[in-house]
Design a protein around this motif. Structure first.
Motif, mmCIF file in Angstrom:
data_model
loop_
_atom_site.group_PDB
_atom_site.id
_atom_site.type_symbol
_atom_site.label_atom_id
_atom_site.label_comp_id
_atom_site.label_asym_id
_atom_site.label_seq_id
_atom_site.Cartn_x
_atom_site.Cartn_y
_atom_site.Cartn_z
ATOM 1 N N ILE A 45 0.836 -1.205 0.000
ATOM 2 C CA ILE A 45 0.000 0.000 0.000
ATOM 3 C C ILE A 45 0.868 1.251 0.000
ATOM 4 O O ILE A 45 0.598 2.212 -0.731
ATOM 5 N N ALA A 46 1.900 1.265 0.829
ATOM 6 C CA ALA A 46 2.783 2.432 0.935
ATOM 7 C C ALA A 46 4.173 1.962 1.307
ATOM 8 O O ALA A 46 4.370 0.848 1.811
ATOM 9 N N TRP A 47 5.165 2.812 1.050
ATOM 10 C CA TRP A 47 6.551 2.468 1.413
ATOM 11 C C TRP A 47 6.724 2.481 2.919
ATOM 12 O O TRP A 47 7.531 1.738 3.461
ATOM 13 N N ARG A 48 5.956 3.307 3.606
ATOM 14 C CA ARG A 48 6.034 3.343 5.065
ATOM 15 C C ARG A 48 5.260 2.169 5.645
ATOM 16 O O ARG A 48 4.498 1.497 4.949
ATOM 17 N N ARG A 49 5.453 1.921 6.937
ATOM 18 C CA ARG A 49 4.756 0.825 7.602
ATOM 19 C C ARG A 49 3.273 1.153 7.754
ATOM 20 O O ARG A 49 2.899 2.219 8.259
ATOM 21 N N VAL A 50 2.423 0.239 7.308
ATOM 22 C CA VAL A 50 0.974 0.359 7.477
ATOM 23 C C VAL A 50 0.542 -0.814 8.349
ATOM 24 O O VAL A 50 0.621 -1.977 7.945
ATOM 25 N N ASN A 51 0.094 -0.527 9.564
ATOM 26 C CA ASN A 51 -0.291 -1.595 10.482
ATOM 27 C C ASN A 51 -1.589 -2.267 10.069
ATOM 28 O O ASN A 51 -1.751 -3.471 10.239
ATOM 29 N N HIS A 52 -2.526 -1.484 9.500
ATOM 30 C CA HIS A 52 -3.795 -2.055 9.021
ATOM 31 C C HIS A 52 -4.247 -1.255 7.801
ATOM 32 O O HIS A 52 -4.132 -0.021 7.780
ATOM 33 N N PRO A 53 -4.733 -1.954 6.761
ATOM 34 C CA PRO A 53 -5.142 -1.248 5.528
ATOM 35 C C PRO A 53 -6.169 -0.138 5.758
ATOM 36 O O PRO A 53 -6.216 0.837 5.010
ATOM 37 N N SER A 54 -6.987 -0.296 6.802
ATOM 38 C CA SER A 54 -8.020 0.714 7.072
ATOM 39 C C SER A 54 -7.424 2.064 7.454
ATOM 40 O O SER A 54 -8.135 3.072 7.469
ATOM 41 N N GLU A 55 -6.126 2.093 7.791
ATOM 42 C CA GLU A 55 -5.470 3.367 8.088
ATOM 43 C C GLU A 55 -5.377 4.242 6.838
ATOM 44 O O GLU A 55 -5.314 5.465 6.932
ATOM 45 N N VAL A 56 -5.385 3.589 5.666
ATOM 46 C CA VAL A 56 -5.169 4.311 4.411
ATOM 47 C C VAL A 56 -6.393 4.228 3.491
ATOM 48 O O VAL A 56 -6.718 5.185 2.793
ATOM 49 N N LEU A 57 -7.095 3.089 3.513
ATOM 50 C CA LEU A 57 -8.176 2.837 2.543
ATOM 51 C C LEU A 57 -9.533 2.735 3.210
ATOM 52 O O LEU A 57 -9.645 2.420 4.394
#
Length: 584
Positions: free
Chosen positions: A233-245
């Motif tokens: 999803i992103a180059w940075r750490r995403v703990n859960h997809p719902s943070e972005v999508l």
């Protein structure tokens, strides 16, 4: 027979007779499908002549159910199922529904054998599923076979002609099991195949987020779903997809991989952005210090974000100078801002090793600066081991007092029993090894080394060496000799029986008393080996030799007693002279 009789039309009885003749009796027709003609319509019932003695009646709804066919007209020929030739009312028991069912079973069996789809109508809901009308043959549709995904409302599917697959048939029991799901999956597979054929890896397309899970999001690409993994999803750490999508969101994605056999498509969003790892070695040189944020904590360390998309690992061994066996979560916390130093950069594996403790002063360096060798420190006994004491010191570091550094004279195994955990003691710093993170301490050094120098009368000092005459004090009398302590020092030694006197008769330990002062001659003094030996016998022999040299030898005519007597008088005179000066 007249011609009139020969030309008359056959009667009903004649027709029945012909049927009996053809079928071997009308009873043989029961349970079969036969043809009849509509001779009348009475309200909602069609009267049908089947060519027997009686007529039968069939409800019109059996012809028109589920919008099949229009109602039959008078004179129209139809097929019906003959259940009985005659009932109590004298009528034939016939059914259009059962006739149609018999026809349907034949068609359905052919479709089942050839795995063809059949058309039906869902008309009722029952326990565990629904009932389906397959042109008068009733089939069971399990709830699990209604759709690809579980449905909440089946109302839109009711009373609508649609295709089904036959899963199982048992004509003897009259059981048919059908599936709508397999038809949808087949249709979907064809559609997916067509869509996948038009896609290629590396292609950038738009899609709609259809579902979000812990490991990623499913994106609808127009009839087929692709998986956008959380790490893409992103180059940075995403703990859960719902943070972005969010579900329903339109996203621009790149096709990373297509599996044409399984129709699985892997998608990525970060691939459309600039890779932050390009030129990473120049941006983060080894030894440089940066400010970052803790993003994740594990058993083996903590991840620190240096910039969006760039994280480094601080291994647990690089987190603290002194806390060696502590979980990283007890040293740092998530989202905490920390200073770190770059230890290693691997652009191929996309790994950066960071150090947290390197941004803090080495506590052993700080201790060495504050407490140089020779200085006195104080601390609490943290632990007792078989080889010494561990003392807690400033800066959360420990120092060790080895058994050999507890006491000058007594064995360390004996002395260590006098200490217990929690005791606060003083010690001298003997050595600080910053590289090995070790601090050596000594307790006995606080009292000074008794082998260094010794105090004598008049407050002066003299270096004890081999041949020196010193005064000793008897501290214990034994059968084999006496223990003595050199006056003015902490040095103790043992004088063996043979060294107690020149004459054998005087070599008796019992002639000495504890506390008695005795002059002795030093016969061995090894500072390095920490050994000292003294002898009364050696002193007497030396004095004898000196007296002979000063007052003459036995050859001059003087006896040995005369010579020693003169020497003794001279010695007593010197002692009296010193005493007189002292009184003055």
């Amino acid at each position: 027979m007249s011609s009139a009789t020969a030309q008359r039309a056959p009667s009903r009885d004649d027709f029945a007779a012909l049927l009996d003749e053809s079928y071997g009796g009308s009873d043989a027709l029961e349970g079969s499908v036969i043809k009849g003609r509509v001779v009348g319509i009475e309200k909602d019932v069609a009267v049908i002549d089947i060519g027997l003695k009686t007529e039968g009646r069939v409800p019109l709804k059996e012809f028109t159910g589920f919008g099949r066919d229009p109602a039959p007209q008078v004179g129209e020929e139809v097929e019906v199922y003959l259940e009985r030739i005659e009932n109590a009312l004298g009528e034939a028991v016939i059914s259009r529904e059962k006739a149609r069912r018999e026809e349907s079973w034949v068609k359905l069996e052919k479709a089942f054998e050839s795995n063809e789809k059949v058309e039906g109508v869902i008309f009722n809901q029952v326990k565990g599923g629904f009932t389906v009308d397959l042109d008068s043959a009733v089939a069971f549709l399990p709830r699990s076979q209604v759709d690809i995904r579980p449905i909440r409302d089946a109302a839109p599917l009711m009373n609508v002609p649609q295709p089904f697959h036959i899963l199982k048939m048992d004509r003897r029991r009259g059981n048919i099991v059908v599936s709508r799901r397999t038809v949808l999956e087949e249709s979907r597979a064809e559609q997916r195949h067509e869509i996948v054929a038009n896609l290629e890896e590396g292609q950038v397309i738009e899609g709609v987020v259809k579902n979000i899970t812990d490991y990623g999001a499913f994106v609808d690409l127009g009839g087929i779903d692709g998986l956008l993994h959380v790490t893409d999803i992103a180059w940075r750490r995403v703990n859960h997809p719902s943070e972005v999508l969010t579900i329903g969101q339109t996203v621009r994605v790149k096709i990373i991989k297509i599996n044409h056999e399984t129709h699985r498509i892997s998608l990525g969003m970060k691939q459309l952005l600039e890779d932050p790892w390009q030129g990473i070695e120049a941006k983060y040189p080894i030894g440089a210090k940066f400010h970052g944020r803790v993003t994740n904590i594990t058993d083996y360390g903590a991840f620190v974000e240096l910039e969006p998309g760039i994280e480094g690992l601080v291994h647990v061994s690089e987190m603290s100078w002194t806390k060696k066996n502590v979980h990283p979560g007890k040293i740092v916390s998530t989202s905490q801002e920390v200073d770190v130093q770059v230890l290693e950069v691997d652009p191929v594996k996309r790994r950066i090793s960071l150090g947290l403790k390197q941004c803090l002063q080495n506590p052993w360096e700080a201790f060495a600066e504050k407490h140089p060798v020779g200085s006195i420190v104080e601390g609490e006994v943290k632990n007792k081991t078989e080889f010494g004491l561990f003392i807690g010191l400033d800066g959360d570091v420990d120092g060790m007092v080895h058994l050999s550094d507890l006491d000058w004279n007594r064995p360390g195994e004996q002395v260590i029993e006098e200490y217990k955990k929690g005791d606060v003691i003083k010690a001298q710093v003997l050595d600080v090894d910053i590289e090995k993170e070790r601090i050596s301490l000594g307790v006995k050094q606080l009292a000074g080394d008794p082998f260094a120098t010794a105090s004598v009368e008049d407050g002066g000092t003299v270096e004890i060496k081999k041949g020196a005459v010193v005064t000793s004090e008897v501290i214990e009398v034994k059968e084999s000799g006496i223990d003595v302590k050199i006056v003015g020092t902490d040095l103790t030694t043992f004088v063996k029986r043979a060294e107690l006197a020149r004459d054998r008769a005087d070599q008796r330990p019992e002639r000495f008393a504890v506390g008695e002062k005795v002059d002795v001659r030093v016969t061995l003094f090894d500072r390095k080996a920490r050994k000292i030996a003294v002898s009364i016998k050696a002193l007497e022999m030396a004095e004898e030799k000196e007296a002979i040299a000063q007052y003459g030898s036995a050859d001059s005519g003087a006896s040995l007693g005369d010579i020693l007597g003169a020497a003794l008088k001279a010695r007593e005179g010197e002692a009296a002279k010193k005493k007189g000066k002292g009184e003055e």
